[in-house]
Design an enzyme around this catalytic site. Structure first.
Site, PDB file in Angstrom:
ATOM      1  CB  VAL A 174      -0.954  -0.023   1.224  1.00 20.48           C
ATOM      2  CG1 VAL A 174      -1.594   1.340   1.445  1.00 20.48           C
ATOM      3  CG2 VAL A 174      -2.012  -1.091   1.022  1.00 20.48           C
ATOM      4  CG  ASP A 214       9.279  -0.240   5.570  1.00 20.63           C
ATOM      5  OD1 ASP A 214       8.231  -0.387   4.907  1.00 20.63           O
ATOM      6  OD2 ASP A 214       9.704  -1.110   6.366  1.00 20.63           O
ATOM      7  CB  CYS A 226      -7.321  -8.008   2.373  1.00 24.58           C
ATOM      8  SG  CYS A 226      -6.143  -6.672   2.127  1.00 24.58           S
TER       9      CYS A 226
END
Ligand SMILES: NC(=O)c1ccc[n+]([C@@H]2O[C@H](COP(=O)([O-])OP(=O)(O)OC[C@H]3O[C@@H](n4cnc5c(N)ncnc54)[C@H](O)[C@@H]3O)[C@@H](O)[C@H]2O)c1
Length: 401
Positions: free
Chosen positions: A11, A29, A257
């Site tokens: 994402v 990150d 997901c």
């Protein structure tokens, strides 16, 4: 304006690339290896081109970092970190908490914080805002909004530009700024009345898929027991021009997901005393598919897989991506091994997984196709073993669901 994106995975890197056409982007990150690769101009995400990274880096418009101080001068911060389940299958907001700490400790002027990570209704209002405020040394008041991510990695027909985006701010000003940000690279923005509606809509979208996948997986078992083709029956039903949407059976659901997000909805439902029976049952049916498939494979092979060389073809959770998170292949392999089969797997898109490497597509007693990448030739699959069981419905001539 500089945009900071916390999390440079599927994402976060995707949003960085789209936002990067209009803003300077700092990609934060905490995985140093990913940061190093990104700064060398190497993309690890399908759909984000290394050429974009290289040109943005050399133009000084993108940089990856693992140092929280580097987001201090951002005007907008996007949160795109994982929201998995804990071992006992409860929502795990530890990554969100860490991202909130980074913002609280480093951003000392008021900014807009947008959450793109998937979570239960109330996360922005009752969790993210208080957490950032708790970690903020200067007690600065930020603005907050949610815009749940709908990206489908590896998909070419729908992307950030042409996928309508839901959003809602905690204040009208946050909503206005959120709309302004996304309208630079997204064609259709839909404001809903509260962050909770946006958060719930995202969970319901994925729950809809989970429940329908479970239904078709159960139907595949019913069709087999009746001696009819599940695929022909689904195609026949799909001729109805309204009121039907075709889902296809599989070895289960994978990815970050569909196996995860519905549980976020179930947990919050149950906390509020509402039933989540469909969600719970759908999860069970999808998880049991791997066992059902191994039972079918064993039944076709004399009822015993002891010592048989079984090749699992495709271990990514879906075609044409290298993502193995929550892949159904893991349970298929587990059940095959618990029946005594000697299991290897072939997946050149994935390459390496769990300290094992992709095996050649040949020489097995049994092949079980879990994921069929476009690059894998059907004939080579059929030639890889005298018995081929296909859970995808894509390999002609194979036994299947
Ligand atoms: N992958 C998808 O297709 C998809 C689609 C829609 C929504 N989502 C949701 O988006 C969120 C992110 O998912 P993803 O697929 O991008 O995950 P991902 O694992 O691909 O990427 C997350 C990145 O965040 C980094 N990270 C974790 N904690 C951090 C922290 N505190 N600070 C900085 N970096 C941190 C990780 O190292 C990793 O690189 C999740 O909530 C997911 O449910 C994912």
């Amino acid at each position: 304006m500089k945009v900071a994106v916390i999390g440079q995975g599927y994402v976060g890197l995707t949003i960085s690339a789209f936002a990067g056409e209009h803003f300077d982007v700092i990609g934060l990150d905490n995985n140093i290896r990913i940061v190093e690769q990104l700064n060398l101009g190497i993309s690890h995400i399908e759909g984000v081109q290394s050429s974009w990274l290289k040109s943005s880096i050399s133009a000084g418009r993108y940089r990856a970092t693992s140092d929280g101080h580097d987001i201090a001068d951002a005007g907008l911060v996007v949160i795109a970190v994982p929201t998995p389940l804990t071992k006992d299958r409860q929502p795990d907001l530890a990554f969100i908490d860490e991202a909130c700490r980074t913002i609280g400790e480093n951003v000392h002027k008021p900014v807009l914080v947008i959450n793109e990570s998937t979570s239960f209704p109330g996360t922005l209002r009752n969790y993210i805002k208080p957490a950032i405020e708790k970690y903020s040394i200067t007690k600065v008041e930020h603005m907050y909004a949610i815009s749940p991510e709908r990206v489908d990695p590896g998909r070419s027909d729908f992307n950030q530009k042409n996928t309508p985006r839901l959003f809602a701010g905690l204040t009208p000003e946050a909503s206005r700024m959120t709309k302004e940000f996304y309208s630079k690279f997204c064609d259709k923005l839909l404001e809903v009345s509260s962050p909770e509606v946006a958060e719930a809509a995202k969970l319901f979208e994925n729950t809809f898929r989970q429940v329908n996948i479970a239904l078709v997986n159960e139907f595949a078992q019913i069709a087999h027991s009746l001696g009819i083709s599940v695929y022909e029956t689904l195609d026949a039903a799909n001729t109805k021009p309204y009121g039907f949407m075709k889902f296809t059976p599989s070895a289960g659901v994978g990815g970050h997901c569909i196996p995860v997000d519905p549980t976020y909805l179930a947990v919050v439902a149950e906390e509020h005393g509402a039933p989540a029976t469909f969600i719970r049952r759908a999860n069970e049916v999808n998880l049991q598919m791997s066992e059902y498939i191994v039972r079918r494979v064993a039944a076709d092979n004399g009822g015993n897989l002891q010592g048989k060389n079984v090749l699992v073809v495709g271990v990514a959770y879906k075609p044409n991506v290298a993502d193995v998170r929550e892949t159904a292949a893991e349970l298929v392999i587990h059940h095959l091994r618990s029946q005594g089969a000697v299991v290897s797997w072939h997946d050149e898109v994935v390459g390496k997984w769990k300290s094992e490497s992709s095996a050649p597509l040949e020489g097995a007693d049994i092949a079980v196709v879990v994921t069929k990448h476009d690059s894998v030739d059907e004939k080579r699959i059929m030639d890889s073993a005298p018995y081929v069981f296909d859970t995808t419905g894509k390999v002609k001539g194979a036994k299947g669901l």
